[in-house]
Design an enzyme around this catalytic site. Structure first.
Site, mmCIF file in Angstrom:
data_model
loop_
_atom_site.group_PDB
_atom_site.id
_atom_site.type_symbol
_atom_site.label_atom_id
_atom_site.label_comp_id
_atom_site.label_asym_id
_atom_site.label_seq_id
_atom_site.Cartn_x
_atom_site.Cartn_y
_atom_site.Cartn_z
ATOM 1 N N GLU A 12 -9.344 -42.488 -41.282
ATOM 2 C CA GLU A 12 -9.371 -40.381 -42.030
ATOM 3 C C GLU A 12 -11.442 -40.780 -42.059
ATOM 4 O OE1 GLU A 12 -5.644 -39.966 -44.328
ATOM 5 O OE2 GLU A 12 -7.728 -40.137 -44.748
ATOM 6 N N GLY A 70 -40.348 3.886 -64.479
ATOM 7 C CA GLY A 70 -41.102 3.260 -65.340
ATOM 8 C C GLY A 70 -41.489 3.898 -66.846
#
Length: 617
Positions: free
Chosen positions: A92, A215
């Site tokens: 594995e 702003g």
């Protein structure tokens, strides 16, 4: 094994069969560490392959394992004392290391009751196991196993060092955002937003909006909030200028930036629709702080922060925008929206002075003109910063000249920021906005709506849109209010219809331009609205009696505080709104029979109202 109702999207939707493959020695860890680990992954909705319960009867063991490893996004290898005794486990591991190299599979080594150096150098139990394998297996196979063990153990050391480095880097970068050169009045506004965030509650995800005109300081507040609270989260991201970056680079790049900031990974998405489930999948268990700055459409929100369950419990999402309706449409409750107000007079003067004089108060001989400049800016931080910086080091005479210029032609830098809100309007809302800016600021909403309806606009909806975008507000007396600089924006847009020939503009409001058109009879059928206000001027207006003859499309005519030398012989029958103080004759022109007039106001006039006008007065 996985809970399919969890926040994680199934791996099968992304080309993978499993999220995680767990390689382990059954007798060592099945009933303790590995069992607990896989149970925990299951509870998080992570689809896990475990070779002792996932294999179906009749499947060949080796081929099934190889296939499972190849179809897993992540491999977790649990090294325990007897791991190397199993040739199965070692096979594995060889496949896992191969997938890591070929497919970029993520490999996470875990050392359970065994030291990484034991695995790397194959000492103690690992050394004894490998000696036994050499007696049973060919040399090539055993060498593959030895190399795989060494490479897996090296991964741990590399990832451990990388993790420490990234953690230090993240901590050092937590407060890296620049807030503002002069953060005046910021603490109070930040505290209001932090209160809305309810940081003590970790039960759920919360979205908070910061809303206001361009702003006004939304981004500055968001940066300060980010710096003050980001250390409380597992990950944090400040996505600046979402509107602009969406136009320049697209939403996919923003999704990738978000994932990089919160996970530290460079994930290539390629498509917004792919990014949505990836964000959901990867962040649904993570407590994060995400700030989306300057959002201007719903698609941005749905692509970056689609819903509360995209993020783990305790997460906080902050959205800054000029459009309140965008927030409520996305599910942000009204009580979780902070409406940013203008600076008060004291704060405004301090911010302006820091820019204009590099100190908190104006110089003594500049006090009067400085206060006038502050009144012009009306508490807008952008204007105070821009104008103050422009005037630094200038003489009083230059200041006086600049103020006159600003009142006629506002600063381009300021207007460019404010104009973004106008550009996002539909044509109906743009026309309504320009009419209000040029003629109807301070009028009652009812009479403005009557006039606009008669002009074939849709004001009930349109004015609501302008309110949501912070372009207008409604007073307690039901009058329409507009910030002076927003009004300047509208008038500047109207002036650009024909900058050098007022007679060809659709809307006229500036005294000099109106006088030029009325006295020289230079009007055209382009003109739709005129306002003449001669307040503080005593002179009579030498009105040409035929001046309105060419203005067939005139909808709005307002004459206030003005005495004219003669009355007009003709008024356009297209008028919807007629407001003329001290109209000079006892009757309107004989050929004036407007069918569309909805507001008629003739205060202090000699005129006697006849039946057709009583209905519309």
């Amino acid at each position: 094994m996985a809970n399919q109702d969890s926040c994680s999207t199934s791996s099968t939707n992304h080309g993978w069969t499993y999220d995680v493959f767990v390689s382990f020695h059954g007798k060592d860890t099945r009933c303790n560490f590995t069992g607990y680990l896989t149970d925990a992954l299951d509870r998080k909705g992570i689809l896990t392959f475990r070779d002792d319960i996932k294999l179906k009867k009749g499947e060949g063991i080796p081929s099934a394992l190889v296939k499972a490893i190849e179809q897993s996004r992540i491999a977790v290898v649990v090294f325990s004392e007897n791991y190397a005794s199993s040739s199965w486990c070692l096979d594995e591991l060889v496949e896992i290391i191969g997938c890591m190299k070929k497919k970029g599979q993520l490999v996470i080594p875990i050392f359970y009751s065994v030291n990484a150096s034991v695995v790397r150098h194959q000492r103690e139990s690992f050394g004894r196991s490998m000696e036994k394998h050499e007696a049973r297996h060919d040399k090539e196979t055993v060498n593959k196993w030895r190399i795989a063990l060494k490479e897996a153990a090296n991964l741990y050391e590399y990832k451990f060092i990388q993790q420490i480095t990234e953690e230090i880097s993240n901590r050092l970068n937590i407060t890296s955002l620049h807030i503002a050169d002069h953060p005046v009045g910021l603490n109070y506004r930040v505290s209001k937003v932090v209160r809305l965030l309810e940081l003590k509650s970790n039960d759920d995800t919360k979205m908070v909006g910061i809303y206001g005109i361009g702003g006004i300081g939304k981004t500055t507040i968001a940066r300060a909030v980010y710096n003050s609270i980001s250390s409380r989260f597992e990950g944090s991201s400040f996505l600046a200028d979402v509107r602009e970056n969406t136009m320049k680079h697209g939403l996919v790049q923003l999704q990738e930036t978000l994932l990089h900031n919160l996970l530290g990974e460079n994930i290539k998405l390629g498509d917004v629709s792919r990014g949505i489930p990836v964000i959901n999948r990867r962040l649904c268990t993570k407590k994060v702080l995400l700030i989306l700055d300057d959002v201007d459409n719903l698609r941005q929100l749905r692509s970056l922060a689609g819903s509360h369950d995209w993020f783990g419990s305790g997460s906080r999402i902050i959205i800054t925008t000029r459009d309140k309706h965008l927030l409520t449409t996305h599910g942000v409750e009204n009580e979780n929206i902070y409406d940013v107000k203008q600076l008060n007079d004291h704060e405004s003067l301090e911010l302006f002075s820091l820019n204009a004089f590099r100190r908190k108060q104006p110089k003594e001989n500049y006090v009067n003109i400085a206060n006038r400049m502050v009144q012009y800016a009306k508490g807008l931080p952008l204007a105070l910063n821009v104008i103050g910086s422009d005037l630094f080091g200038k003489t009083i005479e230059e200041w006086e000249s600049a103020l006159k210029k600003y009142e006629r032609i506002p600063s381009r830098e300021i207007l460019d920021v404010l104009r973004v809100s106008y550009d996002n309007l539909d044509d109906n809302e743009k026309e309504i906005f320009l009419d209000i800016a040029c003629f109807f600021k301070g009028n009652t909403r009812r009479e403005v709506e009557k006039t606009l309806v008669a002009s074939r606009f849709y004001p009930e909806y349109g004015i609501g849109v302008l309110i949501d975008k912070s372009l207008v507000t409604i007073s307690d007396a039901d009058t329409i209010k507009m910030h002076d600089l927003i009004q300047d924006l509208g008038r500047d847009i109207a002036r650009k219809d024909s900058p050098f020939d007022p007679g060809k503009r659709r809307r006229l409001w500036h005294r000099d331009d109106v006088l030029e058109v009325l006295t020289k009879n230079t009007g055209t059928d382009a003109i739709e609205g005129i306002m003449l206000d001669m307040t503080n001027l005593k002179q009579k207006v030498p009105l040409d009696a035929e001046t309105f003859e060419k203005m067939r499309r005139l909808r709005i005519l307002i004459v206030r505080n003005s005495q004219v030398s003669r009355a007009p012989n003709h008024l356009p029958n297209n008028l919807r709104f007629l407001d003329w103080t001290e109209y000079p004759l006892p009757s309107l022109p004989a050929d004036f029979h407007p069918e569309t007039l909805v507001v008629l106001n003739l205060p202090n006039s000699l005129i006697t109202m006849d039946e057709p006008f009583k209905a519309c007065s």
